[in-house]
Design a protein around this motif. Structure first.
Motif, PDB file in Angstrom:
ATOM      1  N   GLU A 130       0.838  -1.195   0.000  1.00 46.76           N
ATOM      2  CA  GLU A 130       0.000   0.000   0.000  1.00 46.76           C
ATOM      3  C   GLU A 130       0.875   1.248   0.000  1.00 46.76           C
ATOM      4  OE1 GLU A 130      -3.785   1.515   2.612  1.00 46.76           O
ATOM      5  OE2 GLU A 130      -2.053   0.731   3.706  1.00 46.76           O
ATOM      6  N   VAL A 131       0.498   2.245  -0.784  1.00 48.38           N
ATOM      7  CA  VAL A 131       1.161   3.551  -0.770  1.00 48.38           C
ATOM      8  C   VAL A 131       0.185   4.536  -0.125  1.00 48.38           C
ATOM      9  CG1 VAL A 131       2.072   5.454  -2.149  1.00 48.38           C
ATOM     10  CG2 VAL A 131       2.581   3.089  -2.787  1.00 48.38           C
ATOM     11  N   VAL A 132       0.674   5.233   0.884  1.00 48.24           N
ATOM     12  CA  VAL A 132      -0.133   6.203   1.620  1.00 48.24           C
ATOM     13  C   VAL A 132       0.444   7.599   1.395  1.00 48.24           C
ATOM     14  CG1 VAL A 132      -0.924   6.888   3.923  1.00 48.24           C
ATOM     15  CG2 VAL A 132      -0.659   4.457   3.365  1.00 48.24           C
ATOM     16  N   GLY A 133      -0.412   8.562   1.149  1.00 49.44           N
ATOM     17  CA  GLY A 133       0.029   9.954   1.073  1.00 49.44           C
ATOM     18  C   GLY A 133       0.512  10.418  -0.276  1.00 49.44           C
ATOM     19  N   GLY A 134       0.625   9.532  -1.245  1.00 48.81           N
ATOM     20  CA  GLY A 134       1.019   9.967  -2.581  1.00 48.81           C
ATOM     21  C   GLY A 134      -0.181  10.525  -3.317  1.00 48.81           C
ATOM     22  N   ASN A 135       0.082  11.326  -4.304  1.00 53.18           N
ATOM     23  CA  ASN A 135      -0.983  11.906  -5.125  1.00 53.18           C
ATOM     24  C   ASN A 135      -0.882  11.331  -6.529  1.00 53.18           C
ATOM     25  OD1 ASN A 135      -1.914  13.889  -3.124  1.00 53.18           O
ATOM     26  ND2 ASN A 135       0.102  14.793  -3.438  1.00 53.18           N
ATOM     27  N   PHE A 136      -1.794  10.442  -6.880  1.00 49.79           N
ATOM     28  CA  PHE A 136      -1.812   9.929  -8.232  1.00 49.79           C
ATOM     29  C   PHE A 136      -3.188   9.427  -8.610  1.00 49.79           C
ATOM     30  CE2 PHE A 136       0.344   6.940  -5.425  1.00 49.79           C
ATOM     31  CZ  PHE A 136      -0.372   5.769  -5.563  1.00 49.79           C
ATOM     32  N   ILE A 137      -3.457   9.524  -9.900  1.00 52.09           N
ATOM     33  CA  ILE A 137      -4.720   9.098 -10.472  1.00 52.09           C
ATOM     34  C   ILE A 137      -4.417   8.431 -11.811  1.00 52.09           C
ATOM     35  CG2 ILE A 137      -6.086  10.931  -9.378  1.00 52.09           C
ATOM     36  CD1 ILE A 137      -5.965  12.483 -12.022  1.00 52.09           C
ATOM     37  N   ARG A 138      -5.419   7.850 -12.428  1.00 53.38           N
ATOM     38  CA  ARG A 138      -5.343   7.472 -13.842  1.00 53.38           C
ATOM     39  C   ARG A 138      -6.173   8.516 -14.561  1.00 53.38           C
ATOM     40  NH1 ARG A 138      -2.811   3.093 -15.373  1.00 53.38           N
ATOM     41  NH2 ARG A 138      -3.836   2.938 -17.383  1.00 53.38           N
ATOM     42  N   ALA A 139      -5.578   9.133 -15.559  1.00 59.63           N
ATOM     43  CA  ALA A 139      -6.256  10.226 -16.245  1.00 59.63           C
ATOM     44  C   ALA A 139      -5.903  10.214 -17.729  1.00 59.63           C
ATOM     45  CB  ALA A 139      -5.853  11.561 -15.612  1.00 59.63           C
ATOM     46  N   TYR A 140      -6.745  10.845 -18.496  1.00 58.93           N
ATOM     47  CA  TYR A 140      -6.503  10.957 -19.927  1.00 58.93           C
ATOM     48  C   TYR A 140      -5.292  11.857 -20.172  1.00 58.93           C
ATOM     49  CZ  TYR A 140      -7.049  11.886 -24.858  1.00 58.93           C
ATOM     50  OH  TYR A 140      -6.822  11.995 -26.208  1.00 58.93           O
ATOM     51  N   ASP A 141      -4.365  11.371 -20.989  1.00 57.78           N
ATOM     52  CA  ASP A 141      -3.188  12.139 -21.386  1.00 57.78           C
ATOM     53  C   ASP A 141      -3.323  12.433 -22.881  1.00 57.78           C
ATOM     54  OD1 ASP A 141      -0.714  13.092 -22.194  1.00 57.78           O
ATOM     55  OD2 ASP A 141       0.432  11.489 -21.259  1.00 57.78           O
ATOM     56  N   PRO A 142      -3.566  13.684 -23.245  1.00 58.98           N
ATOM     57  CA  PRO A 142      -3.761  13.995 -24.666  1.00 58.98           C
ATOM     58  C   PRO A 142      -2.511  13.741 -25.513  1.00 58.98           C
ATOM     59  CG  PRO A 142      -3.728  16.009 -23.344  1.00 58.98           C
ATOM     60  CD  PRO A 142      -3.715  14.859 -22.389  1.00 58.98           C
ATOM     61  N   GLU A 143      -1.338  13.867 -24.906  1.00 63.78           N
ATOM     62  CA  GLU A 143      -0.103  13.615 -25.657  1.00 63.78           C
ATOM     63  C   GLU A 143      -0.006  12.148 -26.065  1.00 63.78           C
ATOM     64  OE1 GLU A 143       4.709  14.313 -25.229  1.00 63.78           O
ATOM     65  OE2 GLU A 143       3.436  14.602 -23.480  1.00 63.78           O
ATOM     66  N   ALA A 144      -0.395  11.251 -25.168  1.00 62.76           N
ATOM     67  CA  ALA A 144      -0.349   9.809 -25.443  1.00 62.76           C
ATOM     68  C   ALA A 144      -1.690   9.273 -25.933  1.00 62.76           C
ATOM     69  CB  ALA A 144       0.078   9.056 -24.187  1.00 62.76           C
ATOM     70  N   ASP A 145      -2.729  10.113 -25.908  1.00 61.76           N
ATOM     71  CA  ASP A 145      -4.068   9.762 -26.364  1.00 61.76           C
ATOM     72  C   ASP A 145      -4.617   8.511 -25.671  1.00 61.76           C
ATOM     73  OD1 ASP A 145      -6.432  10.095 -27.788  1.00 61.76           O
ATOM     74  OD2 ASP A 145      -5.717   8.916 -29.497  1.00 61.76           O
ATOM     75  N   GLY A 146      -4.552   8.520 -24.335  1.00 54.04           N
ATOM     76  CA  GLY A 146      -5.083   7.398 -23.571  1.00 54.04           C
ATOM     77  C   GLY A 146      -5.039   7.687 -22.082  1.00 54.04           C
ATOM     78  N   ASN A 147      -5.666   6.809 -21.320  1.00 53.97           N
ATOM     79  CA  ASN A 147      -5.634   6.932 -19.861  1.00 53.97           C
ATOM     80  C   ASN A 147      -4.345   6.322 -19.339  1.00 53.97           C
ATOM     81  OD1 ASN A 147      -8.116   8.223 -19.479  1.00 53.97           O
ATOM     82  ND2 ASN A 147      -9.202   6.285 -19.655  1.00 53.97           N
ATOM     83  N   HIS A 148      -3.646   7.094 -18.495  1.00 51.05           N
ATOM     84  CA  HIS A 148      -2.362   6.656 -17.966  1.00 51.05           C
ATOM     85  C   HIS A 148      -2.218   7.061 -16.505  1.00 51.05           C
ATOM     86  CE1 HIS A 148      -0.745   5.337 -21.810  1.00 51.05           C
ATOM     87  NE2 HIS A 148      -1.378   6.361 -22.334  1.00 51.05           N
ATOM     88  N   PHE A 149      -1.293   6.399 -15.860  1.00 54.30           N
ATOM     89  CA  PHE A 149      -0.915   6.731 -14.484  1.00 54.30           C
ATOM     90  C   PHE A 149      -0.439   8.175 -14.469  1.00 54.30           C
ATOM     91  CE2 PHE A 149       2.575   6.566 -11.225  1.00 54.30           C
ATOM     92  CZ  PHE A 149       1.756   6.403 -10.119  1.00 54.30           C
ATOM     93  N   ALA A 150      -0.943   8.962 -13.486  1.00 57.09           N
ATOM     94  CA  ALA A 150      -0.618  10.390 -13.458  1.00 57.09           C
ATOM     95  C   ALA A 150      -0.294  10.826 -12.031  1.00 57.09           C
ATOM     96  CB  ALA A 150      -1.783  11.200 -14.018  1.00 57.09           C
ATOM     97  N   PRO A 151       0.960  10.650 -11.597  1.00 59.49           N
ATOM     98  CA  PRO A 151       1.335  11.164 -10.274  1.00 59.49           C
ATOM     99  C   PRO A 151       1.522  12.667 -10.335  1.00 59.49           C
ATOM    100  CG  PRO A 151       3.224  10.173 -11.349  1.00 59.49           C
ATOM    101  CD  PRO A 151       2.053   9.968 -12.264  1.00 59.49           C
ATOM    102  N   TYR A 152       1.271  13.321  -9.208  1.00 59.34           N
ATOM    103  CA  TYR A 152       1.434  14.769  -9.174  1.00 59.34           C
ATOM    104  C   TYR A 152       1.776  15.206  -7.754  1.00 59.34           C
ATOM    105  CZ  TYR A 152      -3.299  14.650  -7.263  1.00 59.34           C
ATOM    106  OH  TYR A 152      -4.397  14.361  -6.488  1.00 59.34           O
ATOM    107  N   GLU A 153       2.491  16.307  -7.634  1.00 63.44           N
ATOM    108  CA  GLU A 153       2.821  16.923  -6.355  1.00 63.44           C
ATOM    109  C   GLU A 153       1.774  17.974  -6.055  1.00 63.44           C
ATOM    110  OE1 GLU A 153       6.257  16.550  -4.310  1.00 63.44           O
ATOM    111  OE2 GLU A 153       5.285  14.722  -5.005  1.00 63.44           O
ATOM    112  N   ASN A 154       1.494  18.206  -4.789  1.00 60.32           N
ATOM    113  CA  ASN A 154       0.542  19.264  -4.400  1.00 60.32           C
ATOM    114  C   ASN A 154       1.079  20.631  -4.730  1.00 60.32           C
ATOM    115  OD1 ASN A 154      -1.572  17.753  -3.510  1.00 60.32           O
ATOM    116  ND2 ASN A 154      -0.782  17.605  -1.439  1.00 60.32           N
TER     117      ASN A 154
END
Length: 154
Positions: A130-154
């Motif tokens: 389990e990962v706790v406290g990270g910020n990530f979603i699966r989201a559409y990436d227009p550059e890759a034209d698909g849903n991909h793992f998308a980590p992000y910092e606050n």
């Protein structure tokens, strides 16, 4: 001229570690999904080894997709395969697994496992972290034209 190095990341910490066995006849993805739902694990990663009665998976091939490659048609192995190594991400309670496998034909196979089509033969031995406290979603990436793992910092 050097090429720009582009990354996306998020820092978290390790939460619980769950060790599990997926019993004969139970689908790999369905078994892991049951565990993460029962344990309330929303984000993390999985690693496993074992054997499968059969499997279906996608692999990357050259095509007309925006990046020049993408998943092709499903590949089906209707005979037992050794699950030599499989890893994946748990993101927002969803599962994404890639595997390396081989059959008695002496050929190695691999790619993105299709949920519902890879039942355990003798066993699938799983580690869920389990990962706790990270910020990530699966989201559409227009550059890759698909849903991909998308980590992000606050």
């Amino acid at each position: 001229m050097s090429k720009e190095v582009r990354v996306a990341y998020s820092e978290g910490r390790i939460g619980r570690i769950v060790l599990a066995r997926i019993l004969p006849g139970t689908d790999l993805c369905e078994g892991i999904t049951k565990i993460i739902q029962e344990k309330g694990i929303q984000n993390g990663w999985v690693s496993m080894i074992g054997s499968l009665e059969k499997t279906s998976y996608y692999y990357l091939e050259k095509n007309d997709a925006k990046l020049g490659a993408g998943y092709g048609a499903a590949n089906n192995r209707t005979f037992p395969v050794e699950l030599c190594n499989a890893m994946g991400l748990i993101c927002e309670g969803g599962l994404h697994i890639h595997a390396s496998m081989c059959g008695d034909d002496g050929v190695f196979y691999g790619g993105h496992i299709i949920a519902g089509e890879s039942p355990s033969l003798a066993t699938i031995e799983v580690i869920i972290v389990e990962v706790v406290g990270g910020n990530f979603i699966r989201a559409y990436d227009p550059e890759a034209d698909g849903n991909h793992f998308a980590p992000y910092e606050n």
